[in-house]
Design an enzyme around this catalytic site. Structure first.
Site, mmCIF file in Angstrom:
data_model
loop_
_atom_site.group_PDB
_atom_site.id
_atom_site.type_symbol
_atom_site.label_atom_id
_atom_site.label_comp_id
_atom_site.label_asym_id
_atom_site.label_seq_id
_atom_site.Cartn_x
_atom_site.Cartn_y
_atom_site.Cartn_z
ATOM 1 N N GLU A 111 0.851 -1.191 0.000
ATOM 2 C CA GLU A 111 0.000 0.000 0.000
ATOM 3 C C GLU A 111 0.883 1.237 0.000
ATOM 4 O O GLU A 111 2.107 1.144 0.191
ATOM 5 C CB GLU A 111 -0.960 -0.020 1.190
ATOM 6 C CG GLU A 111 -1.978 -1.140 1.071
ATOM 7 C CD GLU A 111 -3.235 -0.935 1.903
ATOM 8 O OE1 GLU A 111 -3.689 0.205 2.048
ATOM 9 O OE2 GLU A 111 -3.745 -1.943 2.425
ATOM 10 N N HIS A 226 -9.667 9.904 2.225
ATOM 11 C CA HIS A 226 -9.240 8.832 1.319
ATOM 12 C C HIS A 226 -9.605 9.225 -0.112
ATOM 13 O O HIS A 226 -10.700 9.720 -0.355
ATOM 14 C CB HIS A 226 -9.937 7.522 1.698
ATOM 15 C CG HIS A 226 -9.235 6.311 1.171
ATOM 16 N ND1 HIS A 226 -9.183 6.018 -0.175
ATOM 17 C CD2 HIS A 226 -8.550 5.337 1.804
ATOM 18 C CE1 HIS A 226 -8.489 4.896 -0.335
ATOM 19 N NE2 HIS A 226 -8.088 4.466 0.847
ATOM 20 N N ARG A 272 -2.030 9.719 0.728
ATOM 21 C CA ARG A 272 -3.469 9.851 0.468
ATOM 22 C C ARG A 272 -3.936 11.291 0.350
ATOM 23 O O ARG A 272 -4.772 11.609 -0.499
ATOM 24 C CB ARG A 272 -4.248 9.194 1.617
ATOM 25 C CG ARG A 272 -4.195 7.713 1.545
ATOM 26 C CD ARG A 272 -4.972 7.070 2.653
ATOM 27 N NE ARG A 272 -4.835 5.629 2.479
ATOM 28 C CZ ARG A 272 -5.278 4.729 3.318
ATOM 29 N NH1 ARG A 272 -5.900 5.083 4.415
ATOM 30 N NH2 ARG A 272 -5.107 3.446 3.074
ATOM 31 N N HIS A 332 -12.043 9.629 6.086
ATOM 32 C CA HIS A 332 -11.765 8.211 6.266
ATOM 33 C C HIS A 332 -11.278 7.874 7.672
ATOM 34 O O HIS A 332 -11.666 6.859 8.247
ATOM 35 C CB HIS A 332 -10.708 7.796 5.242
ATOM 36 C CG HIS A 332 -10.406 6.341 5.212
ATOM 37 N ND1 HIS A 332 -11.384 5.400 4.981
ATOM 38 C CD2 HIS A 332 -9.240 5.655 5.374
ATOM 39 C CE1 HIS A 332 -10.831 4.187 5.002
ATOM 40 N NE2 HIS A 332 -9.543 4.318 5.248
ATOM 41 N N ARG A 367 -1.744 9.168 8.741
ATOM 42 C CA ARG A 367 -1.598 7.750 9.065
ATOM 43 C C ARG A 367 -1.057 6.966 7.874
ATOM 44 O O ARG A 367 -1.535 7.119 6.746
ATOM 45 C CB ARG A 367 -2.971 7.203 9.441
ATOM 46 C CG ARG A 367 -3.003 5.723 9.688
ATOM 47 C CD ARG A 367 -4.433 5.277 9.913
ATOM 48 N NE ARG A 367 -5.227 5.386 8.710
ATOM 49 C CZ ARG A 367 -5.793 4.363 8.087
ATOM 50 N NH1 ARG A 367 -5.655 3.133 8.554
ATOM 51 N NH2 ARG A 367 -6.518 4.538 7.005
HETATM 52 C C1 LIG Z 1 -14.047 1.370 4.859
HETATM 53 C C2 LIG Z 1 -12.855 1.338 5.764
HETATM 54 C C3 LIG Z 1 -11.729 0.624 5.398
HETATM 55 C C4 LIG Z 1 -10.619 0.595 6.235
HETATM 56 N N1 LIG Z 1 -9.543 -0.182 5.882
HETATM 57 C C5 LIG Z 1 -8.518 -0.299 6.753
HETATM 58 C C6 LIG Z 1 -7.452 -1.187 6.491
HETATM 59 O O1 LIG Z 1 -7.434 -1.894 5.485
HETATM 60 N N2 LIG Z 1 -6.429 -1.267 7.399
HETATM 61 C C7 LIG Z 1 -6.402 -0.525 8.542
HETATM 62 O O2 LIG Z 1 -5.454 -0.630 9.329
HETATM 63 N N3 LIG Z 1 -7.424 0.330 8.811
HETATM 64 C C8 LIG Z 1 -8.478 0.445 7.969
HETATM 65 N N4 LIG Z 1 -9.501 1.292 8.271
HETATM 66 C C9 LIG Z 1 -9.477 1.989 9.560
HETATM 67 C C10 LIG Z 1 -9.762 0.982 10.676
HETATM 68 O O3 LIG Z 1 -10.768 0.119 10.249
HETATM 69 C C11 LIG Z 1 -10.185 1.652 11.970
HETATM 70 O O4 LIG Z 1 -9.348 2.711 12.296
HETATM 71 C C12 LIG Z 1 -10.174 0.652 13.114
HETATM 72 O O5 LIG Z 1 -10.893 -0.500 12.759
HETATM 73 C C13 LIG Z 1 -10.764 1.281 14.361
HETATM 74 O O6 LIG Z 1 -10.947 0.280 15.328
HETATM 75 P P1 LIG Z 1 -11.526 0.670 16.740
HETATM 76 O O7 LIG Z 1 -11.595 -0.572 17.533
HETATM 77 O O8 LIG Z 1 -10.780 1.806 17.294
HETATM 78 O O9 LIG Z 1 -12.994 1.252 16.425
HETATM 79 P P2 LIG Z 1 -14.201 0.634 15.592
HETATM 80 O O10 LIG Z 1 -13.833 -0.596 14.916
HETATM 81 O O11 LIG Z 1 -14.786 1.726 14.772
HETATM 82 O O12 LIG Z 1 -15.242 0.279 16.738
HETATM 83 C C14 LIG Z 1 -15.909 1.300 17.464
HETATM 84 C C15 LIG Z 1 -16.994 0.667 18.282
HETATM 85 O O13 LIG Z 1 -17.508 1.620 19.218
HETATM 86 C C16 LIG Z 1 -18.927 1.573 19.229
HETATM 87 N N5 LIG Z 1 -19.411 2.870 19.714
HETATM 88 C C17 LIG Z 1 -19.138 4.107 19.219
HETATM 89 N N6 LIG Z 1 -19.740 5.044 19.969
HETATM 90 C C18 LIG Z 1 -20.396 4.395 20.977
HETATM 91 C C19 LIG Z 1 -21.213 4.821 22.069
HETATM 92 N N7 LIG Z 1 -21.487 6.111 22.303
HETATM 93 N N8 LIG Z 1 -21.744 3.877 22.877
HETATM 94 C C20 LIG Z 1 -21.505 2.543 22.663
HETATM 95 N N9 LIG Z 1 -20.739 2.092 21.643
HETATM 96 C C21 LIG Z 1 -20.192 3.007 20.811
HETATM 97 C C22 LIG Z 1 -19.269 1.255 17.782
HETATM 98 O O14 LIG Z 1 -20.588 0.776 17.677
HETATM 99 C C23 LIG Z 1 -18.206 0.206 17.493
HETATM 100 O O15 LIG Z 1 -18.572 -1.045 17.997
HETATM 101 C C24 LIG Z 1 -10.626 1.328 7.449
HETATM 102 C C25 LIG Z 1 -11.756 2.058 7.811
HETATM 103 C C26 LIG Z 1 -12.864 2.064 6.982
HETATM 104 C C27 LIG Z 1 -14.077 2.845 7.405
#
Ligand SMILES: Cc1cc2nc3c(=O)[nH]c(=O)nc-3n(C[C@H](O)[C@H](O)[C@H](O)COP(=O)(O)OP(=O)(O)OC[C@H]3O[C@@H](n4cnc5c(N)ncnc54)[C@H](O)[C@@H]3O)c2cc1C
Length: 506
Positions: A111, A226, A272, A332, A367
C-alpha cells in the site's frame, strides 16, 4: 452485577482489550449497534506488520514516521512496530485466515508509502475476518458480558476520576454502570463529514464523552481523506481500497490520462492527502469525474483478489475488472482523539482510550495505510494491562501543549464575530456534515473555518456537534499545512511555529 472493567465499543481495540482483561475480573462490553458494526468490520486492505522478507520493525517505523510528516510520537511508534509483529502472529495462532501464497506462506500486499510489501490481508475483508476471530474468542470467555444497542451517553465522574458510564438501551431506558476502569474504544469520526467511507456508528462519540468529562484531547485537526471512495450518484460511498492501486490499478481522468504521474514521484501511490487534493482539483478543472481503472489487469485476478469490492461494484451496475470506476475523496480516518500515553491512560484517573478514538501519536499528522488496525490491536492490549493497575492518570507528553495558553483559535474567531451578524447554525445532523465537508474538509481557509466554528458554536452541544466543533477549532488554530491538514492560506509546513501537538480540554 458487579463489573470491574467497562469497554465502550466492539471493534478491534475494544475486543482485544476485553480478551486481555478477562482473567482479571468481570468485563462488560457496551456497543451501540450490532457487534460487527464498526470501522473494524469494514476494513478492507489489511493490517501492517514487519513480518515479511526484507522487512524489519525499524523499516516499518521509518515509513510510519515519514508519513506522519514530523509529528509522530517516536517512542509510541517503536511500541507499535515492535509489539505489532507479536500481536499479529498471535492473531494467526488464534485462527485468523490471512491470505497465503502458493507455498502456504503469509502473502504480503503493498500500500501507499510502505517501502516493502508488508500488509497482511484476508481477501478484501480483513477487518471482518479479524473481528470474527476476536469476537468468537471474547464471547467464549465466561467473564466477558456484552450488551448490544447500548448507547453510552455520559461518563460518571466523581472526585476527578471516571467511575462508570451512563447508557441508553434499545427501549430508550437509561442505566448507570460503575467499574474500576472504563476504556473508550469508540472508533472514528468520519460521520462528522458529508462524504465518508465510515459506517453510521462512526460519529466521534469518544471525543464528545471524554471532552464533557474533562479529559484532554489531542491533534483533532488531522483528518485523513481517502481518495478512492465510490463516486456514483445515488450509490453509497463505499471504499475502493488502496490495495487495488498496490496491485496496479490506475487513477485516470476523463481523457484517460494518468494524472498523478505528472504531479508526484509516488504517482498513484503518493500519500493519500496528496492524491485526494489532486483528484479534487482535477475534477474541478475538467468538470468531469476521475476514475480507477483495472482493465489492463487480469480480470480473474481482480475478482479473486478483491471479491467484496467486485460484488459491491456489481450491485451498482459496475464491473470492477472492466469498467472505469468513478471515485472521489471522502473522510476516512481521524488521527487525533483522546490524548493517551503509551498505555492508553488518559488525563483522568479511571479513564483509558485505545484505537481510533485515542491519540497515542503513532500516526502524527497522517496515518500510514494499514497501521490503524495494528494500533487498535497493540494499544487495546496495552490499555488492558494498565487498567488492571492503580488509578493513575497519564502525564502530559513533553511535546504536547495546552491550547489555552497560546491564546489562539476559537478565541480570536469569537472576538471578531462580536461585531458581525450572527451566523446561522446547522439545524440537523445532515447540515452539520455538509458544513464540515465544505469548510473543514480537504481545503481549509481561515474564513471557512471561522464560519464553521461560529455556526457550530451557535448549534449548542450534542454528541455530533461537540466533536465537529472541536475539529473545526483545531483546524482554525493550526496556521500551516502538514500531513492531512491543508490550509490554502498557509500552504507550507512551518516547523518553527507548529511542530507540536495541541491538547484541548473543556
Ligand atoms: C471502509 C474502511 C476501510 C478501512 N480499511 C482499513 C485497512 O485496510 N487497514 C487498517 O489498518 N485500517 C483500515 N480502516 C481503519 C480501521 O478500520 C479503523 O481505524 C479501526 O478499525 C478502528 O478500530 P476501533 O476498535 O478503534 O474502532 P471501531 O472498529 O470503529 O469500533 C468502534 C466501536 O464503538 C462503538 N461505539 C461508538 N460510539 C459508541 C457509544 N457512544 N456507545 C456505545 N458504543 C459506541 C461502535 O458501535 C463500534 O462497535 C478502514 C476504515 C474504513 C471505514
Amino acid at each position: 452485577m458487579i463489573i470491574d472493567f467497562i469497554i465502550v465499543g466492539s471493534g478491534i481495540a475494544g475486543l482485544r482489550a476485553a480478551i486481555a482483561l478477562a482473567a482479571a475480573g468481570r468485563v462488560l462490553v457496551l456497543t451501540k449497534a450490532d457487534p460487527g458494526e464498526s470501522n473494524t468490520g469494514y476494513a478492507q486492505g489489511g493490517i501492517a506488520a514487519a513480518l515479511g522478507p526484507g522487512d524489519s520493525p525499524a523499516l516499518h517505523a521509518a515509513d510510519t514516521v515519514r508519513a506522519g510528516d514530523g509529528l509522530c510520537d517516536e517512542p509510541a511508534v517503536h511500541v507499535l512496530v515492535t509489539e505489532g509483529a507479536r500481536y499479529v502472529r498471535e492473531l494467526v495462532d488464534w485462527g485468523t485466515r490471512f491470505d497465503r501464497d502458493a507455498n502456504g506462506e503469509l502473502a504480503f500486499g503493498r500500500e501507499a508509502a510502505h517501502s516493502v510489501r508488508r500488509v497482511l490481508h484476508a481477501g478484501d475483508a480483513t477487518g471482518r475476518e479479524i473481528g470474527r476471530v476476536l469476537w468468537e474468542r471474547a464471547s467464549a470467555l465466561g467473564s466477558v458480558d456484552t450488551i448490544n444497542h447500548a448507547l453510552v451517553i455520559d461518563l460518571i465522574v466523581e472526585d476527578g476520576a471516571v467511575r462508570g458510564v451512563t447508557y441508553v438501551d434499545r427501549a430508550g431506558d437509561r442505566h448507570e454502570v460503575r467499574a474500576r476502569a472504563v476504556l473508550l474504544a469508540t472508533g472514528g469520526a468520519g460521520q462528522l463529514f458529508r462524504e465518508t467511507t465510515n459506517p453510521s456508528v462512526a460519529t466521534g462519540d469518544g471525543i464528545a464523552l471524554a471532552y464533557r468529562a474533562g479529559a484532554r484531547l489531542a491533534d483533532l485537526e488531522f483528518v485523513q481523506f481517502h481518495p478512492t471512495a465510490l463516486n456514483k450518484p445515488g450509490a453509497p460511498r463505499f471504499l475502493i481500497s488502496e490495495a487495488l492501486r498496490g496491485e496496479g490499478a490506475r487513477l485516470v481522468n476523463e481523457r484517460g490520462e494518468a494524472f498523478m504521474t505528472r504531479v508526484h514521484p509516488g504517482g498513484d501511490l503518493a500519500p493519500r492527502d496528496v492524491v485526494a487534493r489532486r483528484e479534487a482539483r482535477e475534477m474541478a478543472s475538467t468538470g468531469a469525474p476521475v476514475y480507477l481503472t483495472l482493465a489492463h489487469l487480469d480480470a480473474a485476478f481482480v475478482t479473486t483478489r478483491f471479491p467484496t469490492i467486485a460484488e459491491m461494484c456489481r450491485r451498482v451496475g459496475l464491473d470492477l475488472a472492466r469498467d472505469r470506476i468513478p471515485v472521489g475523496p471522502a473522510a476516512h480516518y481521524i488521527m487525533g482523539g483522546v490524548d493517551t500515553d503509551d498505555w492508553g491512560r488518559t488525563s483522568m484517573p479511571g479513564l483509558f482510550a485505545a484505537g481510533e478514538a485515542a491519540c497515542t501519536g503513532v500516526h502524527g499528522a497522517n496515518r500510514l495505510a494499514s497501521n490503524s488496525l495494528l494500533e487498535g490491536l497493540v494499544f487495546g492490549a496495552r490499555a488492558a494491562a494498565a487498567m488492571q493497575e492503580a488509578l493513575a492518570a497519564a502525564a502530559l507528553k513533553g511535546d504536547r501543549v495546552g491550547a489555552g495558553g497560546l491564546g489562539l483559535g476559537a478565541g480570536n474567531a469569537a472576538s471578531k464575530r462580536d461585531a458581525q451578524p450572527p451566523v446561522p447554525s446547522p439545524k440537523s445532523p445532515e447540515e452539520v456534515r455538509d458544513l464540515m465537508w465544505r469548510s473543514v474538509g480537504l481545503f481549509r481557509t481561515r474564513e471557512g473555518l471561522e464560519h464553521a466554528v461560529a455556526a457550530l458554536d451557535a448549534a449548542g452541544d450534542s454528541m455530533l456537534v461537540t466533536p465537529a466543533r472541536l475539529v473545526a477549532r483545531a483546524a482554525l488554530r493550526r496556521e500551516e499545512s502538514r500531513g492531512a491538514h491543508y490550509r490554502e492560506d498557509f500552504p507550507q509546513r512551518d516547523d518553527g511555529r507548529w511542530k507540536k501537538h495541541f491538547v484541548d480540554t473543556r
